[in-house]
Enzyme design. Structure first.
Site, PDB file in Angstrom:
ATOM      1  N   GLY C 240      -0.339  -9.481  -3.446  1.00  0.00           N
ATOM      2  CA  GLY C 240      -0.945  -8.285  -2.867  1.00  0.00           C
ATOM      3  C   GLY C 240      -1.712  -8.563  -1.577  1.00  0.00           C
ATOM      4  O   GLY C 240      -1.901  -9.713  -1.181  1.00  0.00           O
ATOM      5  N   HIS C 241      -2.186  -7.498  -0.972  1.00  0.00           N
ATOM      6  CA  HIS C 241      -2.886  -7.650   0.317  1.00  0.00           C
ATOM      7  C   HIS C 241      -4.212  -8.386   0.156  1.00  0.00           C
ATOM      8  O   HIS C 241      -4.912  -8.221  -0.824  1.00  0.00           O
ATOM      9  CB  HIS C 241      -3.083  -6.309   1.024  1.00  0.00           C
ATOM     10  CG  HIS C 241      -3.717  -5.220   0.232  1.00  0.00           C
ATOM     11  ND1 HIS C 241      -3.984  -3.989   0.763  1.00  0.00           N
ATOM     12  CD2 HIS C 241      -4.136  -5.168  -1.060  1.00  0.00           C
ATOM     13  CE1 HIS C 241      -4.539  -3.229  -0.155  1.00  0.00           C
ATOM     14  NE2 HIS C 241      -4.639  -3.914  -1.250  1.00  0.00           N
TER      15      HIS C 241
END
Lengths: 339, 339, 339
Positions: C240-241
Site C-alpha cells: 500500500g501507499h
C-alpha cells in the site's frame, strides 16, 4: 511542469473554508504535518497528530476550528479537514497531458466508435463494436475487446484489459493491469473431464467506480456482473462472475468475492477478506481483514474471523489444542453435569 | 453479429436429449430460469430452483426427467442438465473473429515459427526459437519470450506473458494478465545480502488446461514446473517453481501453491487457500476456502482450517481466549486428575 | 544457443572451491541430485537428500566437506553449497540477447532520456521527463509514465508498468505484470459519496531489489512509498501507499502490507500473510504463511496466527466450539473459584 501556487485567502474563498492568520501565506505543494516545509500545505484531521502542530513548518494547515485555538500559524478551518485536504491537494496534482486524439500506434476496429475528445494512447487496441465516449482516456497498452463501452470522462490508466461486453459508466477510473470481463470460472464435470460453461454475460460498472491495479472482475455466465455507482476496489481483488456489489461499497486489497454473491451498499470489506459464492451481505456491513464470510449476513455491523497473532511457540501450543476443543468442551460439560 | 436460432427438436437431436412439449419452440439465446424471456433457453439443475419453473418465461428448459412431470412448457431432458446446458449455451456464444494471419503491428523474431493457420494479434511479440502451432490464437499485447511453444488450438486471450521455456499443450486457454514462466523466487543469503538462484527450468502445461486472469506460474529452478492435462486455474492464483499439479485438478481464485509442492489429480482447492512448499497432496483432496495446508495429505477427503465468522464483539472475546487455550486445557486436565 | 561447458578444476578455481576427484570432469548444465545426468552439475545442501548422493549420475556435485567423505565421484567443496550452486548455475543460464538500442515500435516522449547502452523492447512506451540509465533493459510491452527513473543495469522483464514518480535504483529486476506507482487507495467520505484523496507522492526502490510478477506497489499520498536496498518481493504481492520496507527483507507470494506500515530489515514475511496499516514491525521478524499482523511487533522472532488443518468433519466440530470459547473459559474459571 509549471508550478502552481495559491495564497491562503484564495484557497479559503475557493473552498468556502474559514481562515485564521496570514491570508497572504503562499503554498505551492503539500506535505505531512511532521515533514512539511515552508511553502507547503498540511492538514490535521486525527487528534493523535495534534502534538505535531506546534513544530510544523507548513505555511498553511487545514484543521478543525477547535484545533486552531492557540495556533500561531495560518489555518484553514474545515468541518472535515481530510475532505478539505483532498480537494486542496487536487490543485497540486501533476496530471499528464492527454491531448485528445488517437496515437498512430494504436489499432482501432473499423466498427468501433471513438469520440473526438477522447484520448487513445500508444499500443492500445479497440475491438469490434466498442465505443469510447467523450473525454475518456485509454492509456498506453490497453486492450479493449468486443462490445465494450467506456463512458465519458472515464480513464483506463494503462495496460487495462476489457475483454468483452464490459460497459463502464462515467468518470470510472481503472488502474493498470486490471482485467475486466474475462470469462468466469464455470465448469461442469463430464466423464472425468472438465467442460467449460460458456460465459455469455457481461460486466456493468456504474458511474464513479474505481478499480485497482491488477484487480479482476469476471463477466457473468448468463446475466451480468454488476458494480453499482461509486464502488471502490483496491488492488489485487478478485470478483467472480455474476457478483453484484452495491453503491458506495469499498473493498481493500487482495479481498475476493466468489461467484453470484451479492454485497450491499456502503459495505467495507477488509484486505484479504473473502466472501463465498451465492451469499448475500446486507448494507453497511464491515468485514475485517482476512476474515472469511461463510454464510449470508442479514444485520449491519462488523464481522470477523481468525485468531490473534502470537509468538510462534505460544501459537503452536494453542493451535494444537484447537484440535481438541470439541473434546475439551464435552469434558467440561460432562463435569458440570456430574457436579 | 448475426443472430443464431434453433428449435427444440433440432437441439434435442444434436445433443441426444429427450424432448417434451413443442419441438418447434424456437430459442435464440439463454437466460436464467427466473429471468429468461420468450425466445430464451434456461436450465434447471439445482432442485433449490424448482419452484421457479412454473413462472419461467423461458421457451425451452433443460432439466432432469423427474423435474419434467407436470411441466407444461417445452423441456429438453438430460441426465446432467448443467452439462447439457454448457453444450447448448456454446451455440450462442459470440466468438470474436480471428482470421488467421499476423497483425502488422506485431513483432516476430526471425527464428520463431508461426503456423499459417495461427492468429497473431496487434502489439504481440514473439521471441527467439518460439513456435506457435496450428490454429493457435495469440491475442493483443501478448509477450512470448524465448523457447516457448503454444500448442495447436490454444488461445492466449490478450496481454498474456510467457517469459521463457514455457510449453503449452493443445487447446490451452490463458486469460489476460497471466504470467507464465517468470523466474521462481529462489534466494540464498550470502554475507547479509540476497543472491539470486538462477531459474533454469521451464513450465510444461498439458492439453486442455485453463489459466485464469492475472494468475502466475513460475518456471522451475532446475526441473520444470508441471501442470498435467485438464488442470483448471481461476484468477489471481500463484503457482511457485517446480510445483506439480495432477490432471483434472481445479483451483479457485487467489489460491496459492508454494515451491516444489505436489498436488494430486482431481483435487479441488478453494479460493484463497494455500499449500506450503515441498508438501504432497494426494488425489481427490478438497481444501476449503482460505485454509492453509501445512503438512502433506495422504488420504482423499475434505480439509479445512480457520475459525467461523462472528460479530466482531463476540469474535474479540473468543479470539482473546484462544491465546489461553493451552493453559485452559491444562487446567481442565489437572482438575480431572484431581477429581 | 551455443552450449557452454566447464571442467571441475576450472569451476573450483573460478569460485575458490575445494576439489575432490576428477578435475577434468566436464559439465554443460545443472540437474537435481536425483535426476541429473552425466554432464550435469548437482548440489547437496540439505542433509535430507544425502541418501541420493550414492546413486546420482551427476558428473560433479557441490557439497560440504563433511559430506564428501566416502564419495567416489567428483566434488566441489563449499562452506555453503547452495550459495556456491547459485553462482555456478548462473554460468549456464540462457540470457536473451538484448542489443542496446530502441525498438522502432516503441514510443518515447521527447523529454525522456534513454542512455545509449540501454535496451528498449517492442511496444514499450516512456513518458515525459523519465530517464533510463546505462545498461537498463525495458522489455516488451512495458509502460513507463511520467517522472520515472530506471537505474543502471536494472531490468523490467516485460509488460511492467511504472505509473508516475517511480525511481528504481541500480540492478533492480521487475517481473512481468508488476504495477509500481499506481495511485494509492485514499478515500474520504463526503455526503455519502467517496472522494479521492490525490496521491502526490512517488515510489523509491533501492538497489538490488526484486519485484515479482503481478505485484503492486502503490505510490505515496504525500511522502513516498519506500523499499530500501535488496528487498525481495515474490509474485502477487500488494504494498500500500507510504509503506516503508527495510533492507534485505523478503516477502513470499500473495502477502500484503497495508498503507503506512513500516517493516524492518531482514524480515521474512510468509506467503499470503498480511500486515495492517500504520503498524511497525521491527527488524528480523518472521511472519508465517497466511498470518495476520494486527498490532506492531517490537521483538525479533517468529509470529503466527490461524488454526491447524483438519479433516472437515473434525474442523466443523472444533470451529463451532470456538464460538463458545469465551463462555467455556468463564465456566472453568467459575468452577475453579468454587472448588
Amino acid at each position: 511542469m509549471s508550478q502552481v501556487s495559491f495564497d491562503a485567502a484564495e484557497l479559503a474563498g475557493r473552498f468556502a473554508l474559514g481562515l485564521r492568520g496570514d491570508g497572504s501565506a503562499r503554498v505551492r505543494g503539500v506535505g505531512t504535518l511532521a515533514r512539511a516545509q515552508a511553502g507547503q500545505l498540511a492538514f490535521l484531521a486525527n487528534p493523535k497528530y495534534r502534538s505535531q502542530l506546534a513544530d510544523s513548518h507548513a505555511s498553511v494547515v487545514v484543521m478543525r476550528e477547535e484545533d486552531a485555538d492557540g495556533f500561531s500559524g495560518t489555518a484553514l478551518i474545515a468541518k472535515d479537514p481530510y475532505v478539505a485536504f483532498a480537494k486542496l491537494a487536487a490543485l497540486f496534482e501533476p496530471r499528464p497531458l492527454r491531448t485528445p486524439g488517437i496515437h498512430p500506434s494504436s489499432v482501432i476496429d473499423d466498427s468501433a466508435q471513438v469520440d473526438a475528445s477522447a484520448y487513445i494512447g500508444p499500443h492500445a487496441s479497440i475491438g469490434a463494436r466498442s465505443r469510447i465516449e467523450a473525454g475518456a482516456v485509454i492509456g498506453a497498452g490497453c486492450v479493449i475487446g468486443e462490445d465494450c463501452v467506456v463512458g465519458s470522462a472515464s480513464e483506463l490508466v494503462a495496460r487495462v484489459t476489457l475483454v468483452a461486453r464490459v460497459r463502464l459508466g462515467q468518470r470510472v477510473v481503472v488502474h493498470p493491469g486490471a482485467v475486466i470481463g474475462a470469462a468466469g470460472f464455470g465448469l461442469a464435470m463430464e466423464a472425468g473431464h472438465w467442460l467449460n460453461v460458456p460465459q455469455l454475460g457481461g460486466v456493468v460498472i456504474g458511474n464513479d467506480c474505481e478499480i485497482g491495479a491488477n484487480t479482476c472482475i469476471d463477466r457473468g455466465a448468463i446475466d451480468d456482473t454488476v458494480l453499482e455507482e461509486d464502488v471502490r476496489l483496491d488492488n489485487q481483488i478478485q470478483i467472480g462472475h455474476n457478483v453484484h456489489i452495491g453503491a458506495h461499497t469499498a473493498m481493500a486489497g487482495c479481498s475476493a468475492v466468489a461467484g453470484s454473491a451479492r454485497i450491499g451498499r456502503y459495505c467495507l470489506i477488509g484486505g484479504g477478506a473473502g466472501v463465498l459464492g451465492h451469499l448475500e451481505v446486507c448494507d453497511k456491513v464491515v468485514v475485517t481483514a482476512m476474515s472469511l464470510v461463510t454464510s449470508s449476513i442479514r444485520e449491519p455491523g462488523e464481522y470477523s474471523s481468525g485468531t490473534p497473532l502470537m509468538d510462534n511457540r505460544s501459537w503452536r501450543k494453542n493451535a494444537a489444542r484447537f484440535k481438541q476443543l470439541d473434546a475439551l468442551t464435552r469434558r467440561v460439560n460432562a463435569a458440570d453435569k456430574e457436579s
